[in-house]
Scaffold this active site. Structure first.
Site, PDB file in Angstrom:
ATOM      1  N   THR A   1       0.847  -1.182   0.000  1.00 29.49           N
ATOM      2  CA  THR A   1       0.000   0.000   0.000  1.00 29.49           C
ATOM      3  C   THR A   1       0.889   1.240   0.000  1.00 29.49           C
ATOM      4  O   THR A   1       1.887   1.305   0.721  1.00 29.49           O
ATOM      5  CB  THR A   1      -0.901   0.013   1.257  1.00 29.49           C
ATOM      6  OG1 THR A   1      -1.683  -1.183   1.270  1.00 29.49           O
ATOM      7  CG2 THR A   1      -1.830   1.214   1.257  1.00 29.49           C
TER       8      THR A   1
ATOM      9  N   ALA B   1     -12.702 -11.516  -3.554  1.00 30.35           N
ATOM     10  CA  ALA B   1     -12.687 -12.707  -2.709  1.00 30.35           C
ATOM     11  C   ALA B   1     -12.188 -12.372  -1.306  1.00 30.35           C
ATOM     12  O   ALA B   1     -12.801 -12.752  -0.299  1.00 30.35           O
ATOM     13  CB  ALA B   1     -11.820 -13.797  -3.333  1.00 30.35           C
TER      14      ALA B   1
ATOM     15  N   CYS C   1      -2.924  -9.726   3.060  1.00 33.06           N
ATOM     16  CA  CYS C   1      -3.856  -9.464   1.957  1.00 33.06           C
ATOM     17  C   CYS C   1      -5.146  -8.746   2.332  1.00 33.06           C
ATOM     18  O   CYS C   1      -5.554  -7.832   1.622  1.00 33.06           O
ATOM     19  CB  CYS C   1      -4.218 -10.781   1.265  1.00 33.06           C
ATOM     20  SG  CYS C   1      -2.848 -11.522   0.373  1.00 33.06           S
TER      21      CYS C   1
END
Length: 477
Positions: A89, A220, A273
């Site tokens: 990030t 997901a 994640c």
């Protein structure tokens, strides 16, 4: 056929080891510019802990599986190049705190273009924003030294869960391959599909367009994290109403429309994640003008932050509104059991919160090193994902934190124990021995609903478990 993978981390190493194991006729080379990491992959002490990984690597290393720092040679010779580099990030600039930093991906693309003398299939294995393939395609095309070299880009996102990665690779729920809706794009999909068909049934291999494949990975992880935040929100309600969150999650999990997975209330989700991908998804939505959609997904992360802060506040309020100068044993630092990975582990924020309140921490984890713990506690948010981040622990941290190799030693003289990771060994401890060595009243804060609350209360502990009716002692206090 020769396959090269750029990036020897948590995804690249295990994935390529499984490909080599299942496809003995294919030469597989994992390349990385970090010499120490490659040395570890070539040693008896692999750089990551994952159940079953040692056996897979040792079965084919030196035969058709190799680890090397010679990136140009092996990428240049490869027919298929997987790119499994970091996509952290952004910490500054436009999109800081949300957008993915594609610096390493772009660098990999430029290197692929520079050393390629033959056409290649380039496979996105890293989690990337939607439309990344389009941008990478432009970089490859403009930097290729040979106009006869053609690059076909595929998206093949990983869906591994740390701790069960080898199981997930051996028998995946699905393998997703996205490619361009052109003749050459469809041919490339079939080439990669033929690799997976060595051990994955064809019906489990899903073919899609590039953008669908890229978005499916983010979605997901967002959906899985959403389930955890949802049950954690209900856990707060359970505590104040006298309901039991485990009974609630079991009741709703038996509904076939809901299912039981990812409904275990805890101190919060972690890992490399979930948060990163949700924030990335939020940024993509904002960029497309979908502010309400972005805010919806941002609330999943906000609930996770709330759960960690709520845990800290429960510890402090239960211990007579102060932990200053008190020893608190922390059992577990990894973000989940059966892995040494500490990225975004809830333990970081909980430990920092307790340190800010003046607590002295004694941390034990069976797979996390002392240096990793101090590094994680020293870094600012998102810096854990940047390889060259400074790691020197400040004086306050060094005075407030002790890392031990013995859980009984960690608990000796402690006012409280905080269970932060669901390691199976924590269920087997002699808690009577632990209790006898602690300052009284002895508190145990179970952030994973791991231990038997009633048995511990019989020993004498004051117990707090996520989403469970409050201990009478805590109610009175």
């Amino acid at each position: 056929m020769k396959i090269a993978c750029i990036g020897a981390g948590y995804v690249g190493g295990p994935t390529m080891a499984m490909v080599a194991l299942k496809c003995p006729e294919i030469q597989v080379v994992v390349v990385d510019i970090q010499e120490s990491r490659i040395k570890a992959w070539n040693s008896d002490e692999l750089p990551i802990y994952e159940p079953g990984l040692d056996e897979v690597v040792k079965a084919c290393r030196g035969k058709n599986l190799f680890f090397s720092t010679d990136t140009h040679k092996h990428v240049g010779e490869a027919d298929i190049v997987f790119v499994s580099v970091n996509t952290p990030t952004k910490t500054q600039g436009i999109g800081a705190g949300k957008a993915a930093d594609l610096t390493y991906w772009e660098g990999a693309a430029r290197m692929i273009a520079a050393c390629s003398t033959t056409s290649k299939i380039v496979v996105e294995k890293s989690t990337v924003p939607v439309k990344t393939a389009e941008a990478i395609g432009k970089v490859l095309k403009r930097n290729s030294l040979n106009e006869d070299v053609h690059f076909e880009i595929l998206s093949n996102p990983e869906f591994l869960a740390e701790g069960t990665a080898i199981e997930d690779l051996t028998a995946p729920d699905r393998v997703l391959i996205g490619g361009a809706e052109t003749e050459s794009g469809q041919r490339a999909i079939q080439v990669l599909k033929s690799v997976y068909e060595h051990w994955v049934p064809s019906e489990r291999i899903i073919c899609a367009n590039l953008w669908s494949a890229e978005l499916s990975k983010l979605t997901a992880n967002a959906f899985l994290a959403q389930r955890i935040s949802s049950i954690n929100a209900i856990s707060a309600l359970c505590e104040v109403t006298g309901a039991d969150v485990q009974q609630v999650s079991h009741a709703i999990g038996t509904d076939s429309r809901v299912g039981p997975k990812f409904l275990n209330a805890s101190v919060g989700f972690g890992g490399s994640c979930f948060q990163k991908d949700i924030l990335n998804l939020c940024y993509v939505c904002e960029s497309m003008g979908l502010t309400t959609v972005s805010e919806y997904w941002r609330s999943v992360v906000a609930m996770n932050d709330y759960q960690k802060q709520r845990f800290v506040e429960r510890v402090v309020s239960s211990m007579f509104n102060t932990v200053k100068g008190k020893r608190v044993a922390v059992f577990g630092f990894a973000f989940k059991k059966d892995t040494g990975d500490t990225r975004e582990t809830p333990a970081i924020d909980v430990c920092r919160g307790l340190i800010d309140e003046g607590a002295n921490l004694a941390i034990y984890d069976p797979k996390v090193t002392e240096s990793q713990m101090f590094k994680d506690l020293s870094l600012s948010k998102f810096e854990w994902d940047i390889p060259m981040s400074p790691t020197k622990a400040n004086e306050k941290l060094q005075m407030s934190v002790t890392c031990t190799f013995d859980p009984y030693e960690a608990a000796k003289g402690a006012h409280a124990v905080c269970l932060m990771t669901e390691w199976d060994e924590f269920k087997t401890y002699d808690y009577k021995k632990i209790y006898d060595a602690m300052v009284k009243p002895a508190f145990l804060f179970d952030g994973r609903n791991l231990v038997n609350t009633e048995e511990l209360r019989e020993i004498g502990f004051v117990v707090f478990s996520i989403g469970k009716p409050l201990d009478p002692f805590v109610k009175r206090s």
